[in-house]
Design an enzyme around this catalytic site. Structure first.
Site, mmCIF file in Angstrom:
data_model
loop_
_atom_site.group_PDB
_atom_site.id
_atom_site.type_symbol
_atom_site.label_atom_id
_atom_site.label_comp_id
_atom_site.label_asym_id
_atom_site.label_seq_id
_atom_site.Cartn_x
_atom_site.Cartn_y
_atom_site.Cartn_z
ATOM 1 N N GLU B 81 -5.225 -10.094 -2.007
ATOM 2 C CA GLU B 81 -5.709 -11.430 -1.678
ATOM 3 C C GLU B 81 -6.148 -12.217 -2.897
ATOM 4 O O GLU B 81 -5.963 -13.441 -2.961
ATOM 5 C CB GLU B 81 -6.854 -11.337 -0.663
ATOM 6 C CG GLU B 81 -6.423 -10.848 0.720
ATOM 7 C CD GLU B 81 -6.165 -9.350 0.814
ATOM 8 O OE1 GLU B 81 -6.510 -8.632 -0.153
ATOM 9 O OE2 GLU B 81 -5.628 -8.881 1.822
ATOM 10 N N PRO B 110 -11.783 -10.108 -0.817
ATOM 11 C CA PRO B 110 -11.296 -9.743 -2.163
ATOM 12 C C PRO B 110 -10.921 -10.968 -3.002
ATOM 13 O O PRO B 110 -10.833 -10.878 -4.219
ATOM 14 C CB PRO B 110 -10.056 -8.883 -1.881
ATOM 15 C CG PRO B 110 -10.244 -8.353 -0.497
ATOM 16 C CD PRO B 110 -11.000 -9.431 0.241
ATOM 17 N N HIS B 150 -12.406 -7.554 11.370
ATOM 18 C CA HIS B 150 -11.413 -8.495 11.896
ATOM 19 C C HIS B 150 -12.057 -9.659 12.643
ATOM 20 O O HIS B 150 -11.351 -10.419 13.296
ATOM 21 C CB HIS B 150 -10.450 -7.773 12.848
ATOM 22 C CG HIS B 150 -9.499 -6.837 12.163
ATOM 23 N ND1 HIS B 150 -9.879 -5.605 11.711
ATOM 24 C CD2 HIS B 150 -8.189 -6.953 11.844
ATOM 25 C CE1 HIS B 150 -8.835 -4.991 11.148
ATOM 26 N NE2 HIS B 150 -7.800 -5.791 11.218
HETATM 27 C C1 LIG Z 1 -7.826 -6.127 2.217
HETATM 28 C C2 LIG Z 1 -6.926 -6.118 3.383
HETATM 29 N N1 LIG Z 1 -5.963 -7.045 3.497
HETATM 30 C C3 LIG Z 1 -5.152 -7.092 4.575
HETATM 31 C C4 LIG Z 1 -5.296 -6.181 5.586
HETATM 32 C C5 LIG Z 1 -4.415 -6.270 6.839
HETATM 33 N N2 LIG Z 1 -3.508 -5.131 6.926
HETATM 34 C C6 LIG Z 1 -3.807 -4.048 7.686
HETATM 35 S S1 LIG Z 1 -2.702 -2.815 7.493
HETATM 36 C C7 LIG Z 1 -1.782 -3.715 6.413
HETATM 37 C C8 LIG Z 1 -0.576 -3.092 5.774
HETATM 38 C C9 LIG Z 1 -0.932 -1.886 4.981
HETATM 39 O O1 LIG Z 1 0.192 -1.279 4.438
HETATM 40 P P1 LIG Z 1 0.117 0.132 3.718
HETATM 41 O O2 LIG Z 1 -0.966 0.131 2.712
HETATM 42 O O3 LIG Z 1 1.481 0.429 3.223
HETATM 43 O O4 LIG Z 1 -0.318 1.166 4.837
HETATM 44 P P2 LIG Z 1 0.441 1.563 6.161
HETATM 45 O O5 LIG Z 1 -0.007 0.608 7.215
HETATM 46 O O6 LIG Z 1 1.894 1.493 5.896
HETATM 47 O O7 LIG Z 1 -0.027 2.928 6.458
HETATM 48 C C10 LIG Z 1 -2.336 -4.982 6.230
HETATM 49 C C11 LIG Z 1 -1.772 -6.039 5.382
HETATM 50 C C12 LIG Z 1 -6.297 -5.209 5.434
HETATM 51 N N3 LIG Z 1 -6.501 -4.269 6.346
HETATM 52 N N4 LIG Z 1 -7.082 -5.204 4.337
#
Ligand SMILES: Cc1ncc(C[n+]2csc(CCOP(=O)(O)OP(=O)(O)O)c2C)c(N)n1
Ligand SMILES: Cc1ncc(C[n+]2csc(CCOP(=O)(O)OP(=O)(O)O)c2C)c(N)n1
Ligand SMILES: [Mg+2]
Ligand SMILES: [Mg+2]
Lengths: 366, 346, 346, 366
Positions: B81, B110, B150
């Site tokens: 972010e 962030p 959230h």
């Molecule tokens: C700081 C932050 N930004 C955005 C989100 C929203 N969000 C939740 S899961 C996700 C994707 C995460 O991807 P990854 O790290 O590859 O983990 P995966 O879900 O594939 O296990 C996002 C963007 C969040 N939880 N935290």
């Protein structure tokens, strides 16, 4: 500072010990990572079967309205099981929202582990009981905590190792960088374990990084990086086990990238057809970690039908426990809203708690 | 030299004065339409963030923008972010009008450093030479059964930071109007989209003739007391006014729309006309926007007040888990209780 | 198993009840002494941050700690505030009591996510099972001719965040007392050190018998109006009271000391006793701590008020460059003007 | 994604073309970096001499109370000069607080560049005039901006390259990570230029990173990293020039680490004796970038005493301009406090401005 980075770079190919057909890869046990012992593999298969059952049960419970949402690790269970299995009792695990199964692998009651996703309370278990941090939702923010837990242990001379989990998407956050750097500078016993499942919700790895691999991020911190086939249970146990042993022996942090795949949508609320093809998913189903390990152990005669039945029964037992637990409705106590903001509620919180209590008593009186 | 201090503005010349189009849209659709119209009018408008491309955003606000405007105009970024907002700062410095999405309120934190130390201050730091026409869209607040992180009501952090405009629509029409105004603004805007209203429907006029940034509106007239609300609290305040009417009390409802700049004139006029007021907002109470409203209205209208202005809002606690969130959200009963407390003469 | 939910507390058993030591110290020295005494009493107390080791901190608050307690107890980190606070969270989870230094107010913003989403929420998220006894020290506010980003009054960001204690001493004695209390607290504390008072001197009692977290004090009694201040504004308020006295007006001065928790009792009693009040603080005005004070005191004391509570504080602008900062800082004249405005009967 | 990272890794030794005695290093012009042309070197010497003079004049002005504080780049002037000299007119420079001299190299009036440190206003120059961003104080926060400026140019098809400057300490911040990653993913024409001067205020590099070098951080983003002797003007012009050319040609971002030294304290307010030895400083004085280049050019007969006199005169002229400018006191206008918070002041700001105007008129009336 030695300038030669070769000891920090991952091998050209991910470490793999068992191929997609369940056969031991030729010459693989002559490498730096000998195969884990047979008992560990058999134990892991049991855990894998329970893990899959848990994932699918939880998913079903969403459809039944017993869970609000579930980010499943279906397809990534080998990573989940290995992360827990390589740790000692005094070690710590830092899971993300997708790592419920790894937390359960450390002994956390799955019902407690899912209370977050049921909506009962933010963290349903006692993090100190099994040394499992609360699930982290803000991405990568748990990684500096992992370093702190490890450094505190180092300062007190304790042999604790910390397994800090993270997704491929999470590696882009500033906190990932700061945590790896702190761990390296303080030589903290942390294993950073990235499950690279190819996606961050809808965003593919190619939009996340242009690096040769995520494991190549280690060298920028002076941290050895390793890549491993994330659907190969034997390779995971070997690589993560070695990383934990190295950290415990004072070797400092390590970065392990497991190549795996998120076989289902991000959560049940997500629509993965918007951003990826069924064919891609199908190709990964072929590399399912469970089939691979089962075939391998059956071929080598290390397990038989009876053992498999026992495993299935255990998986079913855990699923039933989960179902029962989540079907039971415990009304959370509104007094809890105010009880744990501080050790001792402020005068203001006492006033606010009284207001709610008054509302409730008036409602009750009606 | 193509970089210009005042980036290309939405060319109003292109707007043909025809009867505006009308339609019933959800707030998410109205926002999508605002982005589309702005992108169509001005090639400098670009949209980016996490999952805003193929997926169309987790709330589908950017649905179809990549397909229709191309990958250069609406694109996914790496998951970071601070990087997103920081890149938007640079793009705004160099002639673009970025509109970025933070996926959820708490995931904007962030980027806080970038927002406070750069987004808010750039124009001032450079004595007006570098403008940052950019919009930070934040799906915000609770009421949707979301898990921790959230559901934060983060408006006070931004409203307290000089140099930002902070807007919070409560209707689809305002979502359209205010997002267009935000994108057209020469200054950075934190645009707070009440998550629980994304699916609420209403009539939208495009282009809009509604007032833009800095104007509050009276949503319901009344004579006994004034409810002051914004964003997700507005429909709740209207419900409370409806309920009060059934009990014979006439409540007026003011919708701020624009938290910064604040419309002192409309709000104070409304409060003076009733002599009593309650501020309704979801955010935790201490040092929030509600406190500001109480303080500034009291400063200006003290002698017209028959009772202290009351606040109905979140408790001073972290946002609770879904099963307890209804205790945290301002509801009709709690608003009516507060109104009852306004020292009515017997 | 050595990790414990409630980390080792400062062992009060060790404190022998003798006559406290007294001395005249600057605020920086008092803070240094508080760190030393806490470190000597409890091996779980560790101090870290940027330049806190060999250099002793840019304000010398950690001077000599590495030399005297060793590198394990006071150490420099890489330059990354989110990492510093995040590491402190982990150390606090695992039995330590970290005290971290943010080098300047605005340089704490990169740690905002950690502070809001973790530091403030950990106890609540885990229903009391994981406590975070940690202190985030922030040299804050202006008045020292610092360049941009070195003079922010950031208290509202923290005070608005449930789960944090927010303290701001105004005297060397309180600096000692409150920092000791902060380190001993089972909860996280944002500890705001008014930069411009670092070199101000005063008598300090060690150990202190002064009230700790959550208590305001009346610094000067008076009968006509009450000035409510905290941190760097306290000496200014006292000067204003002195000046007013010369003009025949008796002003009372309350020093909050603890912004969260807020001492409603002391503040309201003071305001009721005078019927008029002015809040004095450096921070930009909108939705700040001053607004909260006005709102909550008005809610509680409305019928005792002869006039609306006025605010004297920073304008809604980014902190100005050194040559203009005196316009932004609350000064004696502006306070007296505000007092004059309190609807005095002719 | 190619897995072979070798093209992303810096050479074992930093690129150097002229040794500490001013001699061209044997075989160095046979490397990937041929020596810059003679005219460029001569021009650079002039700029270096002015740079040193500026640094020392500014430092003196602090002692005289005309500047509040000055973070000098004394000893790092070769980096400063090279960063500016390799850019084209349409390119952008993103300086830190220590990079006043680089900004001046782009054409910014030194008096305007120092208004921040005089206390007159936050940024004294028009960033659009010479494409120089305002000095960044919060560390590494300017790097994502640099990526944004570059990406905007790419989208419009403009040939802009952005030089984004940063210190060794700044590399530890999350924004460094996010900026490099964004630049790589978007293939943005940014040259990340780290002046590794060994310290972040009092904190030595060993407490900042455990990496083989800062240039090794590039590989984790898929960005080529290069190390260069930061006191060797020829090497800097060669390496930075090549990086700019590569970026302009569509080759994407690059990371360049220059090894240099902060010869004075962090700022005049700092006491460097608390954390480093005089001997360390003395060793670096031996490697002064100016002596080196001057000797080199004299030895090769590319300059003579007359040229040196001209350079000295020009340096003196700039120093005088600086002195005169800073000795002139312009009272900043309090109306400016409110004029630029927004394009149009809010009603609230108009009220507040009126209050100040009223105070001033009452004061005037007294
Ligand atoms: C700081 C932050 N930004 C955005 C989100 C929203 N969000 C939740 S899961 C996700 C994707 C995460 O991807 P990854 O790290 O590859 O983990 P995966 O879900 O594939 O296990 C996002 C963007 C969040 N939880 N935290
Ligand atoms: C985010 C942030 N944290 C802390 C500081 C305070 N600070 C100013 S300069 C400095 C050291 C920077 O070191 P480095 O990046 O190596 O640059 P150098 O000063 O050596 O040029 C610090 C810690 C800051 N400016 N910004
Ligand atoms: Mg992923
Ligand atoms: Mg440095």
């Amino acid at each position: 500072m030695t300038r030669d980075p070769s000891h920090l770079l991952p091998a050209a190919e991910p470490v793999a010990l068992i191929d997609a057909d369940g056969r031991a890869i030729k010459g693989a046990d002559g490498t730096a990572y000998p195969a884990p012992d047979d008992a560990a593999l058999v134990k892991a298969l049991g855990a894998l079967l329970t893990a899959r059952r848990l994932n699918d049960q939880a998913y079903a419970l969403v459809r039944q309205g017993r869970l609000a949402v579930y980010p499943s690790s279906h397809g990534q269970e080998a990573c989940q099981v290995a992360a827990a299995q390589v740790l000692d009792e005094g070690d710590w695990l830092f899971p993300t929202y997708r790592d419920t199964v790894a937390a359960v692998g450390r002994g956390v009651d799955p019902v407690e582990a899912l209370s977050l996703l049921k909506g009962d309370w933010h963290c349903g278990y006692d993090p100190h009981e099994h040394h499992v941090a609360p699930h982290a939702t803000p991405l990568a923010t748990q990684l500096p905590h992992a370093v702190g837990v490890a450094h505190a242990a180092t300062l007190r001379g304790e042999p604790t190792v910390v397994m800090a989990m993270c997704g491929d998407g999470g590696t882009s956050e500033g906190d990932f960088h700061e945590a790896l750097n702190f761990a390296a500078v303080f030589h903290a016993p942390v294993v950073f374990f990235i499950q690279n499942n190819g996606y961050a919700i809808s965003v593919p790895l190619s939009r996340q990084t242009a690096a040769p691999s995520l494991a190549h991020k280690g060298v920028g911190y002076g941290v050895p990086g390793e890549r491993v086939d994330g659907n190969d249970m034997a390779a995971l146990l070997a690589v993560l086990g070695a990383a934990v042993a190295r950290a415990r022996a004072g070797g400092g942090p390590q970065l392990v990238e497991a190549l795996t795949y998120r076989m289902q949508a991000h959560t049940n609320a997500d629509d993965a057809t918007r951003y990826r093809d069924d064919a891609e998913v199908a190709a990964w189903v072929e590399r399912d970690p469970i089939t691979r390990l089962r075939t391998h152990l059956l071929d080598r005669g290390l397990i038989g039908p009876e053992q498999l039945q026992d495993f299935a029964a255990e998986a079913e037992r855990v699923a039933t426990h989960l179902r029962d637990g989540l079907n039971r409705d415990v009304e959370p106590d509104p007094a809890d809203l105010f009880a744990h903001v501080y050790a001792t509620p402020t005068p203001q919180l006492r006033e606010q708690a009284a207001l709610v209590a008054d509302e409730l008593s008036r409602e009750g009186a009606r | 030299m193509t970089a210009v201090a005042e980036p290309m503005t939405a060319s109003p010349a292109k707007r043909v004065e025809t009867e505006p189009e009308r339609g019933t849209l959800s707030m998410a659709q109205a926002l999508n339409r605002a982005l589309r119209d702005a992108m169509a009018e001005d090639p400098a408008v670009v949209v980016f963030g996490e999952d805003v491309g193929a997926l169309g955003g987790v709330f589908r606000v950017t649905d179809g923008l990549t397909a229709d405007f191309g990958e250069a105009r609406c694109f996914d970024t790496p998951l970071a972010e601070s990087g997103i907002v920081g890149m938007a700062v640079g793009m705004a410095m160099n002639g673009m009008r970025p509109v970025v999405e933070m996926q959820f309120d708490a995931f904007a934190y962030p980027a806080f450093e970038q927002i406070v130390s750069h987004v808010a201050k750039m124009r001032n730091r450079t004595r007006g030479r570098v403008a940052l026409p950019m919009v930070i869209r934040v799906p915000y607040a609770g009421g949707i059964g979301g898990v921790e992180h959230h559901c934060d009501s983060s408006e006070a952090y931004y409203a307290h930071t000089p140099g930002l405009h902070v807007l919070a629509p409560a209707t689809p029409a305002d979502a359209y109007t205010l997002l267009r105004a935000a994108i057209a603004s020469p200054d950075p805007v934190v645009f707070l989209e009440p998550k629980k209203l994304y699916w609420s429907k209403g009539e939208v006029e495009m282009p809009s003739r509604a007032p833009g940034i800095g104007s509050a509106v009276v949503r319901r007239h009344g004579t006994d007391a004034t409810l002051i609300a914004y964003g997700p609290a507005v429909p709740v305040a209207l419900d409370a006014a409806e309920a009060a009417a059934r009990e014979g009390r006439s409540l007026q409802v003011v919708d701020l729309r624009s938290i910064v700049p604040f419309d002192d004139e409309t709000v104070c006029a409304a409060v003076r006309s009733t002599g009593r007021a309650v501020v309704v907002a979801e955010a935790a109470g201490f040092a929030g926007v509600s406190a500001e409203i109480v303080a500034r209205v009291t400063e200006r209208c003290f002698n017209a007040l028959a009772a202290p202005i009351r606040r109905v809002g979140g408790f001073d606690i972290p946002y609770p888990p879904p099963k307890l969130e209804h205790f945290q959200l301002p509801g009709v009963d709690r608003i009516l209780d507060a109104v009852d407390d306004l020292q009515w003469e017997q």
